[in-house]
Design a protein around this motif. Structure first.
Motif, PDB file in Angstrom:
ATOM      1  N   LEU A 107      -2.034  11.134   6.711  1.00 21.05           N
ATOM      2  CA  LEU A 107      -1.698  10.488   7.977  1.00 21.05           C
ATOM      3  C   LEU A 107      -0.570  11.233   8.681  1.00 21.05           C
ATOM      4  O   LEU A 107       0.309  11.816   8.039  1.00 21.05           O
ATOM      5  N   THR A 154       0.842  -1.191   0.000  1.00 21.83           N
ATOM      6  CA  THR A 154       0.000   0.000   0.000  1.00 21.83           C
ATOM      7  C   THR A 154       0.879   1.242   0.000  1.00 21.83           C
ATOM      8  O   THR A 154       2.035   1.202   0.426  1.00 21.83           O
ATOM      9  N   GLU A 155       0.326   2.321  -0.467  1.00 21.39           N
ATOM     10  CA  GLU A 155       0.950   3.636  -0.306  1.00 21.39           C
ATOM     11  C   GLU A 155       0.098   4.410   0.686  1.00 21.39           C
ATOM     12  O   GLU A 155      -1.081   4.669   0.434  1.00 21.39           O
ATOM     13  N   ARG A 156       0.694   4.726   1.817  1.00 22.28           N
ATOM     14  CA  ARG A 156      -0.063   5.352   2.897  1.00 22.28           C
ATOM     15  C   ARG A 156      -0.561   6.740   2.503  1.00 22.28           C
ATOM     16  O   ARG A 156       0.079   7.460   1.747  1.00 22.28           O
ATOM     17  N   SER A 157      -1.708   7.098   3.042  1.00 23.47           N
ATOM     18  CA  SER A 157      -2.320   8.381   2.731  1.00 23.47           C
ATOM     19  C   SER A 157      -1.419   9.533   3.153  1.00 23.47           C
ATOM     20  O   SER A 157      -0.771   9.488   4.208  1.00 23.47           O
ATOM     21  N   HIS A 168       4.493   8.525   8.840  1.00 23.40           N
ATOM     22  CA  HIS A 168       4.893   7.799   7.623  1.00 23.40           C
ATOM     23  C   HIS A 168       3.955   8.077   6.454  1.00 23.40           C
ATOM     24  O   HIS A 168       3.690   7.188   5.636  1.00 23.40           O
ATOM     25  N   SER A 169       3.448   9.299   6.364  1.00 22.82           N
ATOM     26  CA  SER A 169       2.525   9.631   5.281  1.00 22.82           C
ATOM     27  C   SER A 169       3.216   9.499   3.928  1.00 22.82           C
ATOM     28  O   SER A 169       4.386   9.840   3.765  1.00 22.82           O
ATOM     29  N   GLU A 190      -7.830  -1.555   5.405  1.00 19.35           N
ATOM     30  CA  GLU A 190      -7.052  -0.685   4.523  1.00 19.35           C
ATOM     31  C   GLU A 190      -7.369  -0.905   3.047  1.00 19.35           C
ATOM     32  O   GLU A 190      -7.444   0.060   2.279  1.00 19.35           O
ATOM     33  N   GLU A 203      -6.865   5.989   4.893  1.00 19.75           N
ATOM     34  CA  GLU A 203      -5.605   5.400   5.313  1.00 19.75           C
ATOM     35  C   GLU A 203      -4.629   5.147   4.165  1.00 19.75           C
ATOM     36  O   GLU A 203      -3.414   5.165   4.374  1.00 19.75           O
ATOM     37  N   VAL A 204      -5.161   4.903   2.984  1.00 20.99           N
ATOM     38  CA  VAL A 204      -4.335   4.434   1.872  1.00 20.99           C
ATOM     39  C   VAL A 204      -4.651   5.239   0.610  1.00 20.99           C
ATOM     40  O   VAL A 204      -5.820   5.394   0.244  1.00 20.99           O
TER      41      VAL A 204
END
Length: 211
Positions: free
Chosen positions: A68, A62-65, A71-72, A100, A144-145
């Motif tokens: 966030l 995943t690529e985090r949002s 670790h955005s 997620e 989140e993602v």
């Protein structure tokens, strides 16, 4: 690689149960980032999902949002904290993957667990490895993602896929593996876990290389 025939061998290279958390004083972080001030390590779990596709197996990322706090925008495996009500690390990893990217836990077959990974941000991570035969598309949870993508297992096995990422923090150089795939850059904890997965699980090497 006739990967279907190797799933049983992969399972044999994994732990049957998650490793218990050692005493905090015995834990060594990958790279010290924050002062922990005696805080206990935070149990967490990530899902390393081997996705069965018609063309072969892939691994889910995943690529985090970007919204966030922590670790955005970074690439990660599905996962997060193990909540008190979670039955175990596998349950937590599948719960987080469902939240997620809408991965249905019923589509996953847990193969086993990798040794823990302790981070400089005080997370005690249990990597959970599963084969997933998805019955529906993965859908990124926008809270989140930002994106969900897959990398072919053949790419992760190829040693040429791994470069080295360097960043300086508080006068120290932090190094990790780096994997570039179709516009996504995997580095840090996720790249290091991917390399460990490659070395000890996919390839079956006794020791894993360091970046």
């Amino acid at each position: 690689m006739a990967f279907d025939s190797d799933i049983a061998e992969i399972a044999r290279r994994l732990l049957d149960m998650p490793e218990p958390m050692p005493d905090a004083g015995d834990l060594v972080a990958d790279f010290q980032i924050a002062e922990l001030d005696g805080r206990p390590p935070v149990p967490a779990a990530v899902l390393i999902a081997l996705i069965r596709r018609g063309s072969g197996y892939t691994v889910l990322y995943t690529e985090r949002s970007n919204s966030l706090r922590n670790h955005s925008g970074q690439v990660a495996f599905p996962g997060g904290r193990i909540d008190p009500e979670d039955q175990d690390a596998a349950y937590a990893a599948l719960r987080e993957a469902n939240e997620e990217v809408a991965l249905d836990p019923a589509d996953a077959d847990i193969l086993g667990f990798m040794p823990y990974y302790y981070t400089g941000t005080n997370y005690f991570i249990t990597p959970v490895v599963a084969v997933v035969d998805p019955k529906r598309p993965f859908i990124a949870n926008p809270g989140e993602v930002d994106d969900v993508f897959e990398v072919p297992v053949e790419t992760l096995i190829d040693d040429a896929s791994y470069g080295k990422f360097r960043v300086h923090h508080r006068g120290q150089e932090r190094r990790s593996w780096q994997i570039d795939h179709e516009g996504h850059r995997i580095w840090g904890i996720t790249a290091n876990l991917t390399r460990r997965f490659r070395d000890s699980v996919l390839v079956g090497e006794a020791e894993h290389a360091e970046p």
